[in-house]
Design an enzyme around this catalytic site. Sequence first.
Site, PDB file in Angstrom:
ATOM      1  N   GLN A 573       0.724  -1.287  -0.036  1.00 62.78           N
ATOM      2  CA  GLN A 573      -0.035  -0.046   0.061  1.00 62.78           C
ATOM      3  C   GLN A 573       0.924   1.248   0.002  1.00 62.78           C
ATOM      4  OE1 GLN A 573      -2.787  -0.631  -0.673  1.00 62.78           O
ATOM      5  NE2 GLN A 573      -4.298   1.447  -0.394  1.00 62.78           N
ATOM      6  N   LEU A 574       0.764   1.962  -1.092  1.00 66.39           N
ATOM      7  CA  LEU A 574       1.433   3.158  -1.336  1.00 66.39           C
ATOM      8  C   LEU A 574       1.583   4.068   0.074  1.00 66.39           C
ATOM      9  CD1 LEU A 574       3.277   4.840  -3.448  1.00 66.39           C
ATOM     10  CD2 LEU A 574       1.268   6.318  -3.563  1.00 66.39           C
ATOM     11  N   HIS A 575       2.715   4.424   0.609  1.00 67.71           N
ATOM     12  CA  HIS A 575       2.765   5.309   1.611  1.00 67.71           C
ATOM     13  C   HIS A 575       3.924   6.163   1.554  1.00 67.71           C
ATOM     14  CE1 HIS A 575       5.305   1.442   2.482  1.00 67.71           C
ATOM     15  NE2 HIS A 575       6.059   2.533   3.155  1.00 67.71           N
ATOM     16  N   LEU A 576       3.523   7.376   2.079  1.00 70.74           N
ATOM     17  CA  LEU A 576       4.337   8.557   2.158  1.00 70.74           C
ATOM     18  C   LEU A 576       5.236   8.635   3.362  1.00 70.74           C
ATOM     19  CD1 LEU A 576       5.375  11.243   0.487  1.00 70.74           C
ATOM     20  CD2 LEU A 576       3.555  12.432   1.854  1.00 70.74           C
TER      21      LEU A 576
END
Length: 674
Positions: A573-576
């Site tokens: 899951q794309l996370h910054l």
Amino acid sequence: MEIDDEMIKSKGEEEDKKKPIVVILVGAPGSGKSTFCDHVMRVSTRPWVRVCQDTIGNGKAGTKAQCLALSNTSLKQGKNILIDRCNLDKEQRADFVNLKNSHQVDIHAIVLDLPAKLCISRCINRTGHEGNLQGGRAAAVVNRMLQKKESPKINEGFTRITFCYNENDVQSAMDTYGSLSSINTLPSGCFGEKKTDSKVQVGIMKFLKRVDAPSKLASDKTDKTEKTDKTTPGTSNDNTTQENHPVNEVETVEEFVNKIGNGRLVLVDLSHGSKILSLVKTKAAKKNIDSKKFFTFVGDITKLQSGGLKCNVIANAANWRLKPGGGGVNAAIFDAAGPDLDTATKQRAGSLTPGKAITIPLPSTSPLFSKEGVTHVIHVLGPNMNQKRPNCLKDDYQKGCRVLKEAYVSLFGNFESIVRNQEKLCKHFDGVLNSGVEKVRREDDEVCGTEKNKKFKGFVEEKEMGGKVNKDWGSWAQALYKIAMNPEKHGNDVIEILDDVVVLNDVYPKAQKHVLVVTRVKGLESLSDVGEEHLPILRTMHDVGLKWAQTFLKENESLVFRLGYHSAPSMRQLHLHVISQDFDSKHLKNKKHWNSFNSSFFRDSVDVIEEVREEGKPKLNDDEKFMSMELRCNRCRSAHPNIPRLKSHIAICKSPFPENLLQNGRLLHAPTKV
DNA sequence: GTTCTAGAAC
DNA sequence: GTTCTAGAAC
């Protein structure tokens, strides 16, 4: 809503200069009333008193009478007042509005009409809030209160009312009141209110798309039960020739309806009596166009989902300057989408030629996105018969038909491209839209052998079709994904839940402050999945990250923050990463930890956004070599033999950061004091 | 002897 | 992503 400094009149009447303001906050628990008050009181040079019913009884909840008493005393002292209670209906507000009968004051309202979902999640997650509305009870209470909500009206006695529907609106209202000095006044009137009755909506173009039940795709090529629906452009009878000529439309639909995969086209108009709808309907039936792929719908194009038709993409019969307003469907769409659409449009183009269309991905902050699920607006311009505007046809009917046809082709072409990207994104049946998501989530929760098998087949098929293959994440890599999909089940971990992102403290922070902004978009698992269509979510993630960095900077001015992504993350899951640059943490233990934040493997959010905007995808530096690079100080770039030695060095290194990091806002510092 | 790394397992 | 730990590095 547009409130800017220009609207602040600096030369009010003499008596206005001294007139205090009573600001009545109107909003459900969790709508951000207290935050609004805190912010204004922190930054404003006016003397403010916050009258909060939740704390007025020696820190505990008190009565309305106590609030009125405090207001009266404070007004006598010449203070300005913020009434921090829900004030949702007219009756609740009346006593406070009446303060103007006994004092020389202006009464303002700030309406925090944010999505109920957001208010509830804030209530559930807040700890120690003065209103003490915590836990699952919050949803019931918020919903009940919202039912009796009555929008404030000028005729209740308000001088000025500001409506806020999203966090941008709230921010701009806070800025407006925060920057209001004692000698300035604000213009009177209603600001930012959404028109609920856009009666002027005339001919309508509409386009929509839905992902419904995509579950069987992977296991059986022939059984494509997934329904990607969209509506189709209808027509605009807005001063052009097309009104009486559904010919063009229907024929173009006929050509395109098979090219748009699982998309559907829907022509929408407001009225049951719409001539254009019946003409198109008849013609489509004669041509034997599949009624599941193309149909007509009566409703408001800005409220399709509320009206029962899920729609991702809407077509807007734009004006040549791509400006909001002008009445008709263009005004209605810009109005419903809020200022975000105008901003996003301006970034893409300044004008449009007749016969052309342009796709604008709708920022997730737009109410049209959050409330109605619209992800894209396609502006399209038909032939022009108005001599005052460019490219006037001067009664050349033949040419008009050609331009109209061109407009439809361009419109459908844009739509086709959105559908293609969407299908790529969906990969193995990961729908982005709600109903689909629910279904897929449940399936994912019960992953078993056969399910895995199906997925595997899915990959192969997609590979053959030239699609991308998802990484096979280990069981330990699922934590963020699970939190993003069901944040309410992880109340202790998350620090903020929004519609499309959640924010949490990294469980193993690699610096004094280290939080993750995780997207809730299904199927967006890492930077390698990112495409142009994700620009809105990337910007949202950046903005939310920025906000948290700023929060931390207020607490500790010595910190410096960097926002970015790992080229090849370990967690699904794309996370910054929002991480302070001290790297002072016991959890930073090895070379990989260091290099993942201090080599090109770490991609600054600003660069990612720029690359996606220009190239359509971000650059990835996912080579293993970046992990085994020598250990260099992030400030002075000196090399160190091992992690302990590096850590002792960075604890004392005071060198400035390298030049490249100081550019383009890659590093965030506390504002320098003047 | 201790410190540190890096690969396997989860 | 972390933990564990063998063995390399010092």
